[in-house]
Every structure is written in structure tokens, then in C-alpha cells.
Design an enzyme around this catalytic site. Structure first.
Site, PDB file in Angstrom:
ATOM      1  N   GLU A 363       0.868  -1.283   0.103  1.00 35.22           N
ATOM      2  CA  GLU A 363      -0.111   0.027   0.016  1.00 35.22           C
ATOM      3  C   GLU A 363       0.874   1.248  -0.069  1.00 35.22           C
ATOM      4  O   GLU A 363       0.385   2.314   0.579  1.00 35.22           O
ATOM      5  CB  GLU A 363      -1.158   0.002   1.010  1.00 35.22           C
ATOM      6  CG  GLU A 363      -1.939  -1.094   0.993  1.00 35.22           C
ATOM      7  CD  GLU A 363      -3.195  -1.110   1.742  1.00 35.22           C
ATOM      8  OE1 GLU A 363      -3.839  -0.039   2.228  1.00 35.22           O
ATOM      9  OE2 GLU A 363      -4.056  -2.367   1.832  1.00 35.22           O
ATOM     10  N   SER A 366       7.593   2.899   2.196  1.00 36.12           N
ATOM     11  CA  SER A 366       8.026   3.911   2.966  1.00 36.12           C
ATOM     12  C   SER A 366       8.591   4.976   2.221  1.00 36.12           C
ATOM     13  O   SER A 366       8.337   6.199   2.383  1.00 36.12           O
ATOM     14  CB  SER A 366       9.227   3.561   4.096  1.00 36.12           C
ATOM     15  OG  SER A 366       8.636   2.663   4.767  1.00 36.12           O
TER      16      SER A 366
HETATM   17  N1  CAA Z   1      -6.095  11.120  -3.283  1.00 37.40           N
HETATM   18  C1  CAA Z   1      -6.549  11.551  -4.288  1.00 37.40           C
HETATM   19  N2  CAA Z   1      -6.252  11.849  -5.589  1.00 37.40           N
HETATM   20  C2  CAA Z   1      -4.867  11.621  -5.526  1.00 37.40           C
HETATM   21  C3  CAA Z   1      -4.101  11.340  -4.740  1.00 37.40           C
HETATM   22  C4  CAA Z   1      -4.725  10.969  -3.472  1.00 37.40           C
HETATM   23  N3  CAA Z   1      -4.040  10.193  -2.194  1.00 37.40           N
HETATM   24  N4  CAA Z   1      -2.908  11.121  -5.043  1.00 37.40           N
HETATM   25  C5  CAA Z   1      -2.733  11.450  -6.352  1.00 37.40           C
HETATM   26  N5  CAA Z   1      -4.008  11.950  -6.620  1.00 37.40           N
HETATM   27  C6  CAA Z   1      -4.520  12.348  -7.923  1.00 37.40           C
HETATM   28  C7  CAA Z   1      -3.754  13.595  -8.315  1.00 37.40           C
HETATM   29  O1  CAA Z   1      -4.375  14.807  -7.629  1.00 37.40           O
HETATM   30  C8  CAA Z   1      -3.546  13.614  -9.707  1.00 37.40           C
HETATM   31  O2  CAA Z   1      -4.862  13.782 -10.274  1.00 37.40           O
HETATM   32  P1  CAA Z   1      -5.106  15.745 -11.079  1.00 37.40           P
HETATM   33  O3  CAA Z   1      -4.333  15.344 -12.334  1.00 37.40           O
HETATM   34  O4  CAA Z   1      -6.728  15.648 -11.537  1.00 37.40           O
HETATM   35  O5  CAA Z   1      -4.730  16.711 -10.112  1.00 37.40           O
HETATM   36  C9  CAA Z   1      -3.523  12.295 -10.241  1.00 37.40           C
HETATM   37  O6  CAA Z   1      -3.733  11.566  -9.035  1.00 37.40           O
HETATM   38  C10 CAA Z   1      -1.929  11.714 -10.465  1.00 37.40           C
HETATM   39  O7  CAA Z   1      -1.381  11.973  -9.345  1.00 37.40           O
HETATM   40  P2  CAA Z   1       0.383  12.214  -9.418  1.00 37.40           P
HETATM   41  O8  CAA Z   1       0.611  13.128 -10.446  1.00 37.40           O
HETATM   42  O9  CAA Z   1       0.691  12.565  -7.976  1.00 37.40           O
HETATM   43  O10 CAA Z   1       0.716  10.673  -9.679  1.00 37.40           O
HETATM   44  P3  CAA Z   1       2.159  10.228  -9.794  1.00 37.40           P
HETATM   45  O11 CAA Z   1       2.171   9.217 -11.094  1.00 37.40           O
HETATM   46  O12 CAA Z   1       3.163  11.145  -9.655  1.00 37.40           O
HETATM   47  O13 CAA Z   1       2.027   9.091  -8.672  1.00 37.40           O
HETATM   48  C11 CAA Z   1       2.102   8.161  -6.370  1.00 37.40           C
HETATM   49  C12 CAA Z   1       1.981   9.163  -7.456  1.00 37.40           C
HETATM   50  C13 CAA Z   1       1.978   8.691  -5.057  1.00 37.40           C
HETATM   51  C14 CAA Z   1       3.755   7.824  -6.712  1.00 37.40           C
HETATM   52  C15 CAA Z   1       1.362   6.977  -6.592  1.00 37.40           C
HETATM   53  O14 CAA Z   1       1.891   6.169  -8.042  1.00 37.40           O
HETATM   54  C16 CAA Z   1       1.449   6.088  -5.471  1.00 37.40           C
HETATM   55  O15 CAA Z   1       0.874   6.157  -4.469  1.00 37.40           O
HETATM   56  N6  CAA Z   1       2.227   4.717  -5.866  1.00 37.40           N
HETATM   57  C17 CAA Z   1       2.264   3.638  -4.758  1.00 37.40           C
HETATM   58  C18 CAA Z   1       1.093   2.794  -5.161  1.00 37.40           C
HETATM   59  C19 CAA Z   1       0.752   1.947  -4.233  1.00 37.40           C
HETATM   60  O16 CAA Z   1       0.303   2.207  -2.950  1.00 37.40           O
HETATM   61  N7  CAA Z   1       0.539   0.627  -4.272  1.00 37.40           N
HETATM   62  C20 CAA Z   1      -0.028  -0.354  -3.454  1.00 37.40           C
HETATM   63  C21 CAA Z   1      -0.906  -1.310  -4.070  1.00 37.40           C
HETATM   64  S1  CAA Z   1      -2.315  -2.187  -3.249  1.00 37.40           S
HETATM   65  C22 CAA Z   1      -1.312  -3.475  -2.280  1.00 37.40           C
HETATM   66  O17 CAA Z   1      -0.211  -2.851  -1.787  1.00 37.40           O
HETATM   67  C23 CAA Z   1      -1.896  -4.719  -2.353  1.00 37.40           C
HETATM   68  C24 CAA Z   1      -2.505  -5.250  -1.294  1.00 37.40           C
HETATM   69  O18 CAA Z   1      -3.548  -5.757  -1.504  1.00 37.40           O
HETATM   70  C25 CAA Z   1      -2.277  -4.965   0.134  1.00 37.40           C
END
Ligand code: CAA
Length: 380
Positions: A363, A366
Site C-alpha cells: 500500500e 516507506s
Molecule cells: N487522493 C486523491 N487523488 C490523488 C491522490 C490521493 N491520495 N494522490 C494522487 N492523486 C491524484 C492527483 O491529484 C492527480 O490528479 P489531477 O491530475 O487531477 O490533479 C492524479 O492522481 C495523479 O497524481 P500524481 O501526479 O501525484 O501521480 P504520480 O504518477 O506522480 O503517482 C504516487 C503518485 C503517489 C507515486 C502513486 O503512484 C502511488 O501512490 N504509488 C504507490 C502505489 C501503491 O501504494 N500501491 C499499492 C498497491 S495495493 C497493495 O499494496 C496490495 C494489497 O493488496 C495490500
């Protein structure tokens, strides 16, 4: 400002603690060793209302607040972090997303049985080439009449092999980047959805994480979650809530490891006295208790912000990064306090150590949490 649990929250904690102490603890080590999915315990969690904690009653949930939800995940994970993540995925990555973004029909027909524990959910964003860079999705969804046809491979799908519904992200328009991603409510019993493998993991082995393939898998339009192109935002919104759940999971693991170390340090004698009387051990226990308390405050505060309609993106990431690193630190120290015994499967701390590690990774690692926090605190 209120720092005390309400009577209802305390009763909930007692109820979950009693359940896991009696029904999960005796089999936790064996289920972990043999990677046995906890069928009966998942059923029981559903009956106790632990799989849809914060969902409205009309949609099958327990209608409690998010602090209560954090307490549930903390108490499950204090004994068995596999149960913690199974419940966390169902509650926050599935129920929360469905309640927030689903249509009335989706909430009635799909959310209700999931929140009531009669059906199980999973969440599918990660792909072999899209981990931290979640926007690099390759799975495609092509509109064909009233269906979408989905092709691609997803991995690290917790609950995947037991889920009935998966919140699935796929690219509907590759020219639009993050705005070309759409979310679906995949019915895993439909043709074209298969399990490639169940991962053989370091920890939380009783909770299964799967690689899954979609081969001309048809999803009806009625199972699209939100509008076309909203999928990335939906996934990010869901993950922010999910991170409170993983912070609570880490908190529970840390608490379990701390209690084991404290108990051992009081009983174990060396050089003629209990080892907690040596400052090296006593100070370590003091640091464990302090860091756990800080994790608990951060986690509950992030949940409180969500309950009160305040922005919590930064706070959820702060809680997750701090609690997960605390869990890893506390579990490492718990083994050290146990000496060689801590390295043995006869004692629970090696399992807590293996369980803690994943909370620094899934999710959002870090590093991703720090990226989110740094973006949030510098954006104005
Ligand atoms: N809430 C709402 N919207 C959000 C947001 C949030 N927390 N974070 C980003 N957004 C929106 C932004 O506002 C943007 O929208 P607009 O263009 O309309 O403003 C859009 O999403 C794109 O955002 P970014 O430009 O920030 O995107 P990015 O490509 O730079 O990525 C990141 C951001 C934070 C690195 C993201 O890719 C991320 O969180 N990566 C980690 C992924 C992750 O947590 N994976 C876990 C998978 S689930 C799992 O673990 C398995 C399980 O079953 C437990």
C-alpha cells in the site's frame, strides 16, 4: 481534544481481543508456516461485523467510525497480521471504495454482501511493471457494446484466490496517461479470470497474495466503478484510506512483539536477576513503549481526521511510515531481548519480525509515503 476511547470503542477492542486470543492465537503459527488460508476465521470475522466496520448498516456494515476500524485491525494484527490484512483489504480497499464511488445498484448488490462478510473482496492495481509507479498500468480494457474486454496480468492481489469481487484498474485510453485509467468491479467467477500463482512469502503467509491473469475477460458496463478515466484517482483515494489500515496493522504487530518481549524480560533471569533489570533491556522496552504510543496517536489521529471530513492524505502516510518502521524496529528488538530463543519458531517474535517487514512495503513503500508527505507539505 479527547484522548480516551469511548465505551463502545473499548467494548469493540475487548470483543476482538477475546475472539483472536481464543480462536486465532492457537493456530496462528501453524497457519503461517503452512500458508493455510483461515477459512473459518474469515467467516467468523464476517459474522462479528469486522469486514465492513465503517460501512453504513443499510449496505451490510457495522456503521462504526474509522477509529473503531483502526482498533479492529490493530487487535487482529496483535495476534495474527494475516487476519489483519485480509480484513484491511476488504474494509478499506474494497468496501470504502465501493461506498464512496459506487452507484446505488452497486452498493446494494455488490457492497452489501461484502460488508456483511458473505462475500470477499480484493483490490488490484499492481502489475509486474507497475509497483510504486502505479500509473504505469499495462492491463487494457476495451469497450465492446455493453461490456469491457480486459486483458493483462496483475500481481500482489491480497485475497485474490478467495475473492468474489476485485476492484480492478485497467487502461481504457492509453493516450491520456493517469486520466486514461478506469476502475472495474471484476466478478472473479466469470470466464477469463485466473490465478497464475499464489506467492510463497516471507510473512503474512496465511493471507494469500496472488498473481492473476485476465484473458478476454468481459466486465459489463454496470460493473464499472465511477466514470471512464477516474480509475487512478479512485485508486489513490482508496489507498489513502487503506494506509490508515496498514498503520493500524503495523501498530498491532508492534504491540504483539512488545508484549512478548516484556513478558520474556520479566521471566528470563541471567546473572541472578530478571533481564529487564539490566538497563540495556529496560531502556529498550521503554523506547518500544514510547514509539508504539506515538504510532497509536498518529494512526488514531489520521482516522479521526477521516471521521471528521478533514483532509488526511498526509496524515495517513505519516501514520503508515512511522507505524511500519516502528513495527520493524520493535520486532527486531523483541528478538534481541529473547536472544537465541527469539530466533526460534518456538517463540512468536520471529513471526512478528517477518510480518512487520511487509508493512514498510505494501500500500505504498516507506519511500512513497515520504514522497506523498513531502509533496503535501510543500504544495502551498
Ligand atoms: N487522493 C486523491 N487523488 C490523488 C491522490 C490521493 N491520495 N494522490 C494522487 N492523486 C491524484 C492527483 O491529484 C492527480 O490528479 P489531477 O491530475 O487531477 O490533479 C492524479 O492522481 C495523479 O497524481 P500524481 O501526479 O501525484 O501521480 P504520480 O504518477 O506522480 O503517482 C504516487 C503518485 C503517489 C507515486 C502513486 O503512484 C502511488 O501512490 N504509488 C504507490 C502505489 C501503491 O501504494 N500501491 C499499492 C498497491 S495495493 C497493495 O499494496 C496490495 C494489497 O493488496 C495490500
Amino acid at each position: 481534544m479527547e484522548f480516551q476511547a469511548s465505551q463502545d470503542q473499548q467494548m469493540l477492542r475487548d470483543m476482538v481481543r477475546q475472539f483472536v486470543e481464543k480462536e486465532a492465537k492457537p493456530t496462528a503459527a501453524q497457519r503461517d508456516d503452512e500458508a493455510i488460508w483461515p477459512t473459518e476465521l474469515v467467516k467468523k470475522m464476517g459474522e462479528l461485523g469486522l469486514l465492513g466496520v465503517a460501512v453504513k448498516e443499510e449496505y451490510g456494515g457495522s456503521a462504526l467510525d474509522y477509529i473503531s476500524y483502526a482498533i479492529v485491525i490493530e487487535e487482529l494484527s496483535r495476534v495474527d497480521a494475516s487476519l489483519g490484512v485480509i480484513a484491511s483489504v476488504n474494509n478499506s480497499l474494497v468496501c470504502y471504495g465501493l461506498e464512496k464511488f459506487g452507484s446505488e445498484a452497486q452498493k446494494r448488490d455488490i457492497l452489501t454482501p461484502i460488508a456483511a462478510g458473505r462475500s470477499l473482496g480484493a483490490f488490484s492495481l499492481s502489475e509486474p511493471g507497475a509497483g510504486s509507479d502505479a500509473a504505469a498500468q499495462r492491463t487494457t480494457a476495451v469497450r465492446d457494446g455493453d461490456d469491457y474486454v480486459i486483458n493483462g496480468v496483475k500481481n500482489w492481489v491480497t485475497n485474490g484466490d478467495h475473492a468474489d469481487t476485485i476492484v480492478l484498474m485497467a487502461v481504457t485510453d492509453p493516450t491520456k496517461g493517469v486520466k486514461g485509467i478506469t476502475a472495474f468491479l471484476a466478478d472473479t467467477h466469470a470466464p477469463g479470470c485466473s490465478i497464475v500463482k499464489v506467492e510463497n512469502k516471507l510473512g503474512i503467509r496465511s493471507a494469500h497474495s496472488c498473481q492473476m491473469a485476465y484473458d478476454n475477460f468481459r466486465v459489463p458496463l454496470a460493473r464499472r466503478l465511477g466514470e471512464e478515466g477516474q480509475g487512478f484517482k479512485i485508486a489513490m483515494t482508496i489507498l489513502s484510506a487503506g494506509r490508515i489500515g496498514i498503520a493500524a496493522q503495523a501498530l498491532g504487530i508492534a504491540q504483539g512483539a512488545y508484549e512478548a518481549a516484556l513478558g520474556y524480560a520479566k521471566l528470563r533471569e541471567q546473572f541472578g536477576k530478571p533481564i529487564h533489570e539490566f538497563q540495556g533491556v529496560g531502556f529498550t522496552l521503554a523506547d518500544m513503549a514510547t514509539r508504539i504510543k506515538a504510532s497509536r496517536l498518529l494512526t488514531y489521529e489520521a482516522a479521526w481526521r477521516k471521521d471528521n471530513g478533514l483532509d488526511y492524505v498526509k496524515d495517513a502516510s505519516m501514520a503508515k511510515v512511522f507505524a511500519s518502521e516502528t513495527a520493524m524496529w520493535v520486532a527486531t528488538k523483541a528478538i534481541q531481548i529473547h536472544g537465541s530463543n527469539g530466533y526460534s519458531k518456538e517463540y512468536p517474535v520471529e513471526r512478528f519480525f517477518r510480518e512487520a517487514k511487509i508493512t514498510e512495503i505494501y500500500e505504498g513503500t516507506s519511500e512513497i509515503q515520504r514522497l506523498v508527505i513531502s509533496r503535501e507539505i510543500t504544495k502551498d
